[in-house]
Enzyme design. Structure first.
Site, PDB file in Angstrom:
ATOM      1  N   CYS A   1      46.111  13.353  36.997  1.00  0.00           N
ATOM      2  CA  CYS A   1      46.440  14.334  38.033  1.00  0.00           C
ATOM      3  C   CYS A   1      47.226  13.771  39.211  1.00  0.00           C
ATOM      4  CB  CYS A   1      45.157  15.011  38.517  1.00  0.00           C
ATOM      5  SG  CYS A   1      45.466  16.587  39.371  1.00  0.00           S
TER       6      CYS A   1
ATOM      7  N   LYS B   1      40.304   6.581  37.424  1.00  0.00           N
ATOM      8  CA  LYS B   1      41.425   7.098  38.217  1.00  0.00           C
ATOM      9  C   LYS B   1      41.720   6.141  39.361  1.00  0.00           C
ATOM     10  CE  LYS B   1      42.998  11.464  40.279  1.00  0.00           C
ATOM     11  NZ  LYS B   1      42.611  12.869  40.561  1.00  0.00           N
TER      12      LYS B   1
ATOM     13  N   GLU C   1      41.075  17.091  33.451  1.00  0.00           N
ATOM     14  CA  GLU C   1      40.327  16.139  34.275  1.00  0.00           C
ATOM     15  C   GLU C   1      38.863  16.577  34.372  1.00  0.00           C
ATOM     16  OE1 GLU C   1      40.928  14.076  38.706  1.00  0.00           O
ATOM     17  OE2 GLU C   1      42.133  15.803  38.097  1.00  0.00           O
TER      18      GLU C   1
ATOM     19  N   PRO D   1      35.581  48.860  49.420  1.00  0.00           N
ATOM     20  CA  PRO D   1      35.772  49.895  50.437  1.00  0.00           C
ATOM     21  C   PRO D   1      37.264  50.192  50.541  1.00  0.00           C
ATOM     22  CG  PRO D   1      34.355  48.115  51.237  1.00  0.00           C
ATOM     23  CD  PRO D   1      35.003  47.630  49.984  1.00  0.00           C
ATOM     24  N   LEU D   2      37.665  51.370  50.123  1.00  0.00           N
ATOM     25  CA  LEU D   2      39.077  51.745  50.060  1.00  0.00           C
ATOM     26  C   LEU D   2      39.418  52.554  51.306  1.00  0.00           C
ATOM     27  CD1 LEU D   2      41.317  51.271  47.965  1.00  0.00           C
ATOM     28  CD2 LEU D   2      40.722  53.457  46.932  1.00  0.00           C
ATOM     29  N   SER D   3      40.307  52.023  52.150  1.00  0.00           N
ATOM     30  CA  SER D   3      40.577  52.640  53.449  1.00  0.00           C
ATOM     31  C   SER D   3      41.789  53.548  53.447  1.00  0.00           C
ATOM     32  CB  SER D   3      40.790  51.546  54.496  1.00  0.00           C
ATOM     33  OG  SER D   3      41.994  50.834  54.219  1.00  0.00           O
ATOM     34  N   GLY D   4      42.620  53.432  52.420  1.00  0.00           N
ATOM     35  CA  GLY D   4      43.891  54.152  52.442  1.00  0.00           C
ATOM     36  C   GLY D   4      45.021  53.303  52.971  1.00  0.00           C
ATOM     37  N   GLY D   5      44.696  52.043  53.364  1.00  0.00           N
ATOM     38  CA  GLY D   5      45.717  51.102  53.819  1.00  0.00           C
ATOM     39  C   GLY D   5      46.143  50.167  52.699  1.00  0.00           C
ATOM     40  N   ILE D   6      47.157  49.349  52.975  1.00  0.00           N
ATOM     41  CA  ILE D   6      47.761  48.554  51.905  1.00  0.00           C
ATOM     42  C   ILE D   6      46.883  47.376  51.480  1.00  0.00           C
ATOM     43  CG2 ILE D   6      49.086  46.933  53.332  1.00  0.00           C
ATOM     44  CD1 ILE D   6      51.427  47.520  51.278  1.00  0.00           C
ATOM     45  N   ASP D   7      46.034  46.846  52.373  1.00  0.00           N
ATOM     46  CA  ASP D   7      45.220  45.687  51.999  1.00  0.00           C
ATOM     47  C   ASP D   7      44.153  46.045  50.970  1.00  0.00           C
ATOM     48  OD1 ASP D   7      46.653  44.035  53.681  1.00  0.00           O
ATOM     49  OD2 ASP D   7      45.332  44.363  55.387  1.00  0.00           O
ATOM     50  N   SER D   8      43.352  47.068  51.245  1.00  0.00           N
ATOM     51  CA  SER D   8      42.338  47.471  50.262  1.00  0.00           C
ATOM     52  C   SER D   8      43.005  48.040  49.014  1.00  0.00           C
ATOM     53  CB  SER D   8      41.363  48.485  50.864  1.00  0.00           C
ATOM     54  OG  SER D   8      42.036  49.657  51.287  1.00  0.00           O
TER      55      SER D   8
END
Length: 729
Positions: free
Chosen positions: A176, A115, A46, A359-366
């Protein structure tokens, strides 16, 4: 009559908004590949000429002018002759803007088909930009601009709802959203003898949406019979959506060809040889014949002598119908890995930046965000090994730390070139465990890692308060008030955001990258935290793009557990077992901050609240009425029931708490980082979930009073039932 074996082609194209010449080049390449495979009909996505997500650019006349200029180039390209082409573009007709298809053959326009049913839910805003064609099976004349009159040799072409008739069959176009409507155009087309139906889509990804899409397409021809060609855009075309391709061809309800759902190929063509006699045999039932004979829905047929199946090809014994095949699906975990990886690569290569920073925090999200970048690196390395020239060219342009022109050989090597992780700790708040997990993950995926503490910046900012006001704020664990505690937590969080951008801008230069450049900062707030407002405005949730922003905690955990094995990253196990914590308060022997304790609800409960609020469209009172049954402590537990057991009063408290915090934090959604759209209950205020951000106090609201009234009735009934039970005993 002609022959009965027809080779047809559909495709997925990675188009980019307003990339006029690039889009045209990919369209031409798809047509040439279709011809090379022997196809006589090609359908594309489309609005493929301008790019689907042009949004308010559709109000600009330039978009219509340039679309027609590209259409002229396509008509003039003789390498695109000797094949019927169904191509998508916006059209301005009698001062009305239409989302349309142009059916082309040998440098001429046969029909412009607008359409009829526009997509207008969720992320779709087509009624804002276009007007639907509201006259089914009617046509009129479209006045061609001069640039097209010269090649057409005429001043007008047909415009409207019609079908194309070839010597052996007829085909019609559907666009679509029309497939998803209760009375889709393909129903009347099929009853009027149209045997091939094309569908040009701009259908974006959400988790497990392919299952719904496949069922609809398969059902379309399982009931009516016929050949259905589905084309779709693929990739990131400049928005927060990922279009997940999966071009396919279905015959009488069976899939005979299916393209990839996630791919770094800019052009992917899917072909199949179909037997028209199979369609005719499938449609031979008496009931279908009676409905077709009595149908008043008759389409104007535009005649062409072009044969889709020349008779002499029927004597080609090497040509045979493509056999049915089972549909191919991905698990939720695979979809997150592949969609996130492909989207991030498209965004990186098209943004012209040097890479990503998390930014890596050590938690599961980052951790999940970082693992998605590693998934991107795995996909890119595989594409290099497969000889994808576009990917190779992009990698050479982005990766400049090694020898010129040298390609990375492993995902870790690529990761070190394009990905920086940064751990920003505090001496009293950050644990050795989170710092260690961050370093271990960085080592495993190969990212360039920075480990630092922000204590000095934090103390300097805190000192401003003391020097200016004479007041020394304290954390809750040190005797401070709620407001003091929040102030100090938010101060750390915002310093981390500033630090992340500071390093993102200077690190490529500091590392000696030729030409310098800057890094895009990735966010790591999941959908539940955003919905509840459990984040600091302008902290590390503020970023350039957030690949996990519409994924809930449960799905992120499933993804990490899957990646631990599939990506051979044993270090991920530690993230799965760790208690989610923001680490913004000092750790003592008696106290460690916990996300779920802070929020007053679990992440699983947040997912339920989010789905009921958006998908089920329930406000506070209706949500209480639903959950008082779903979470009832009195219900009988059955297999598969993992919902919590709460008293009616506990349910009321949970619902009220959720809506209270949702309301007072709604303002945060106005500045929410653009997130890759993966779920249909995303709280994204800017595109998907349009609501106020200043509410009256919910604790005083009529909805909460109605909950209390209902609760009183329920508790009285429970007491009466309990009393009768005691008497009976």
């Amino acid at each position: 009559m002609g022959g009965h074996l027809v080779t047809v082609a559909t495709c997925s194209l990675n188009q980019w908004v307003l990339d006029w010449e690039g889009n045209l080049q990919r369209i031409v390449e798809s047509i040439q590949l279709a011809k090379k495979a022997g196809a006589r009909l090609r359908v594309g996505p489309e609005l493929e000429i301008c790019g689907y997500s042009s949004l308010d650019h559709f109000h600009e006349l330039d978009v219509y002018t340039h679309s027609l200029e590209m259409l002229r180039k396509l008509l003039e390209d003789e390498s695109c002759h000797d094949i019927l082409i169904d191509v998508g573009l916006p059209i301005l007709h009698r001062n009305i803007r239409y989302n349309a298809r142009a059916i082309l053959l040998n440098g001429k326009i046969l029909l412009i088909r607008p359409k009829m049913w526009l997509a207008n839910d969720g992320n779709y805003r087509e009624m804002r930009h276009f007007t639907p064609w509201m006259r089914p099976r009617e046509t009129e004349l479209f006045h061609l601009p001069k640039i097209l009159q010269e090649i057409q040799g005429e001043t007008h072409v047909l415009f409207g709802d019609a079908v194309i008739s070839t010597p052996e069959t007829a085909f019609g176009a559907e666009t679509c959203e029309e497939l998803f409507t209760p009375k889709a155009p393909h129903i009347d087309m099929a009853l009027d003898g149209v045997e091939i139906i094309t569908n040009s889509s701009g259908s974006h990804f959400t988790l497990q949406k392919l299952d719904v899409r496949l069922k609809l397409i398969m059902e379309a021809t399982r009931k009516s019979g016929g050949v259905y060609l589905y084309a779709n855009q693929q990739g990131c075309d400049g928005e927060r959506l990922y279009f997940d391709g999966c071009a396919m061809i279905i015959v009488n309800g069976d899939i005979v060809a299916q393209g990839s759902q996630f791919s770094l190929n800019d052009v992917e063509v899917v072909t199949a040889t179909v037997d028209l006699e199979e369609v005719r045999a499938y449609r031979s039932s008496i009931s279908r014949g009676l409905q077709a004979a009595t149908s008043n829905a008759k389409y104007q047929r535009i005649q062409t002598s072009f044969e889709l199946s020349p008779e002499d090809e029927d004597t080609d014994i090497w040509k045979k119908p493509t056999l049915p095949r089972p549909p191919r699906y991905h698990s939720v975990e695979e979809e997150i890995a592949l969609c996130g990886g492909c989207y991030l690569w498209d965004y990186l290569r098209r943004s012209g930046t040097a890479g990503y920073l998390v930014p890596l925090s050590g938690g599961i999200d980052s951790c999940a965000t970082a693992t998605l970048v590693f998934s991107m690196c795995r996909i890119v390395i595989q594409a290099i090994q497969d000889g994808n020239q576009q990917v190779i060219e992009d990698v050479k342009r982005i990766c400049k730390y090694g020898k010129e022109g040298e390609l990375p050989k492993t995902p870790q090597e690529l990761c070190n070139q394009v990905f920086t992780t940064i751990y920003m700790g505090m001496s009293k708040q950050s644990s050795a465990e989170t710092r260690g997990r961050a370093k271990e993950l960085s080592d495993a995926i190969g990212s360039y890692h920075v480990n630092l503490d922000i204590d000095e910046a934090y103390e300097a900012q805190k000192k401003l308060i003391v020097q200016t006001t004479g007041f020394d704020p304290k954390f809750k664990v040190h005797g401070g008030t709620v407001q003091e505690n929040l102030t100090l937590q938010c101060l750390q969080a915002r310093i981390r955001m500033v630090t992340a951008y500071e390093f993102g801008q200077i690190l490529p230069t500091a590392r000696g990258r030729p030409g310098g450049g800057s890094l895009l900062v990735l966010g790591s707030a999941n959908v539940g935290e955003s919905l509840r407002g459990y984040l600091t405005k302008y902290d590390c949730s503020s970023a350039d793009i957030n690949p996990i922003g519409s994924i809930d905690k449960a799905d992120l955990k499933r993804f990490i557990a899957w990646a631990e094995k599939e990506f051979d990253l044993p270090c991920l196990h530690g993230f799965l077992t760790a208690i989610p914590t923001a680490e913004l308060e000092p750790i003592t022997q008696e106290y460690v901050q916990s996300d779920e304790a802070d929020m007053g609800m679990t992440y699983a409960e947040l997912t339920v609240f989010g789905r009921l609020r958006k998908l089920n469209k329930l406000g506070p009172y209706a949500m209480f009425q639903r959950l008082v049954h779903d979470w009832s402590a009195d219900r009988e537990k059955v297999e598969g029931d993992e919902a919590p057991f709460y008293t009616p009063r506990q349910v009321a408290e949970k619902v009220k708490r959720f809506f209270h915090f949702y309301a007072i934090n709604r303002h945060k959604m106005t500045t929410l980082t653009p997130a890759l759209h993966c779920n249909d209950y995303s709280p994204d205020d800017n595109r998907f979930d349009l609501r106020p951000f200043l509410y009256p106090p919910f604790w005083k609201s009529w909805s909460f009073k109605r909950i209390d009234m209902e609760l009183e009735k329920i508790e009285k009934k429970r007491e009466d039932r309990a009393g009768k039970g005691k008497e009976a005993a």
